[in-house]
Design an enzyme around this catalytic site. Structure first.
Site, PDB file in Angstrom:
ATOM      1  N   HIS A  48       0.852  -1.185   0.000  1.00  0.00           N
ATOM      2  CA  HIS A  48       0.000   0.000   0.000  1.00  0.00           C
ATOM      3  C   HIS A  48       0.891   1.239   0.000  1.00  0.00           C
ATOM      4  O   HIS A  48       2.028   1.203   0.493  1.00  0.00           O
ATOM      5  CB  HIS A  48      -0.885   0.027   1.242  1.00  0.00           C
ATOM      6  CG  HIS A  48      -1.989  -0.973   1.218  1.00  0.00           C
ATOM      7  ND1 HIS A  48      -3.168  -0.793   1.910  1.00  0.00           N
ATOM      8  CD2 HIS A  48      -2.109  -2.174   0.607  1.00  0.00           C
ATOM      9  CE1 HIS A  48      -3.960  -1.830   1.728  1.00  0.00           C
ATOM     10  NE2 HIS A  48      -3.332  -2.691   0.943  1.00  0.00           N
ATOM     11  N   GLU A  50       0.938   3.917   1.793  1.00  0.00           N
ATOM     12  CA  GLU A  50       1.412   4.363   3.105  1.00  0.00           C
ATOM     13  C   GLU A  50       2.561   3.499   3.615  1.00  0.00           C
ATOM     14  O   GLU A  50       3.560   4.022   4.125  1.00  0.00           O
ATOM     15  CB  GLU A  50       0.281   4.306   4.150  1.00  0.00           C
ATOM     16  CG  GLU A  50      -0.928   5.136   3.805  1.00  0.00           C
ATOM     17  CD  GLU A  50      -2.031   4.346   3.118  1.00  0.00           C
ATOM     18  OE1 GLU A  50      -3.208   4.580   3.443  1.00  0.00           O
ATOM     19  OE2 GLU A  50      -1.717   3.495   2.252  1.00  0.00           O
ATOM     20  N   CYS A  78      -6.259   2.189   5.685  1.00  0.00           N
ATOM     21  CA  CYS A  78      -6.955   0.973   6.105  1.00  0.00           C
ATOM     22  C   CYS A  78      -6.386   0.531   7.461  1.00  0.00           C
ATOM     23  O   CYS A  78      -5.479   1.163   8.001  1.00  0.00           O
ATOM     24  CB  CYS A  78      -6.760  -0.130   5.065  1.00  0.00           C
ATOM     25  SG  CYS A  78      -5.053  -0.749   4.977  1.00  0.00           S
ATOM     26  N   CYS A  81      -2.536  -0.172   7.331  1.00  0.00           N
ATOM     27  CA  CYS A  81      -1.750   1.048   7.240  1.00  0.00           C
ATOM     28  C   CYS A  81      -1.858   1.877   8.515  1.00  0.00           C
ATOM     29  O   CYS A  81      -0.866   2.456   8.963  1.00  0.00           O
ATOM     30  CB  CYS A  81      -2.182   1.854   6.027  1.00  0.00           C
ATOM     31  SG  CYS A  81      -1.798   1.008   4.470  1.00  0.00           S
TER      32      CYS A  81
END
Length: 143
Positions: A48, A50, A78, A81
């Protein structure tokens, strides 16, 4: 946020969900690292924006604790993260679009501000929200 949006566009060009992130140094202006979703590109479910930005920032910062740093991301983090942000000790999370289906920084869950955890970054939401959300809407409409 404009730099994070540019990262998100790179993700979309690579076939990934257009989410981009930037980590700012404690001075608030120096970019330590950037990232965009690379799950499809690398076949990695943890890639992801992040997580990638935080990993790169820690390497550049020379410390896993990103105390004083700010993460700017186009979509609300999410749970994975959000956990990474708590663990990395970022001071501030700034995001654009809310994620009512999987967000963990205030919408569906609020992992980053959970009082049971040892660190709670400040959260600023809604920065360029329409532009961030529009990028996601266009991506999924085209799919």
């Amino acid at each position: 946020m404009r730099l994070a949006l540019a990262e998100a566009r790179l993700a979309a060009r690579g076939g990934d969900v257009p989410v981009g992130a930037v980590v700012l140094a404690p001075d608030g202006t120096t970019v330590l690292a950037a990232g965009h979703n690379e799950r499809e590109a690398g076949g990695d479910p943890t890639a992801h924006a992040e997580v990638l930005a935080v990993r790169r920032a820690a390497a550049r910062f020379g410390e896993w604790r990103l105390t004083g740093c700010t993460l700017v991301v186009t979509l609300e983090p999410c749970t994975m993260c959000a956990g990474a942000l708590v663990q990395s000790r970022v001071d501030r999370v700034v995001y654009g679009a809310r994620d009512d289906k999987a967000g963990a920084a205030g919408s569906l869950w609020d992992v980053v501000r959970d009082r049971r955890l040892n660190h709670r970054p400040e959260v600023v939401e809604g920065v360029l929200a329409q532009e961030c959300a529009g990028l996601l809407t266009d991506f999924f409409r085209d799919r």
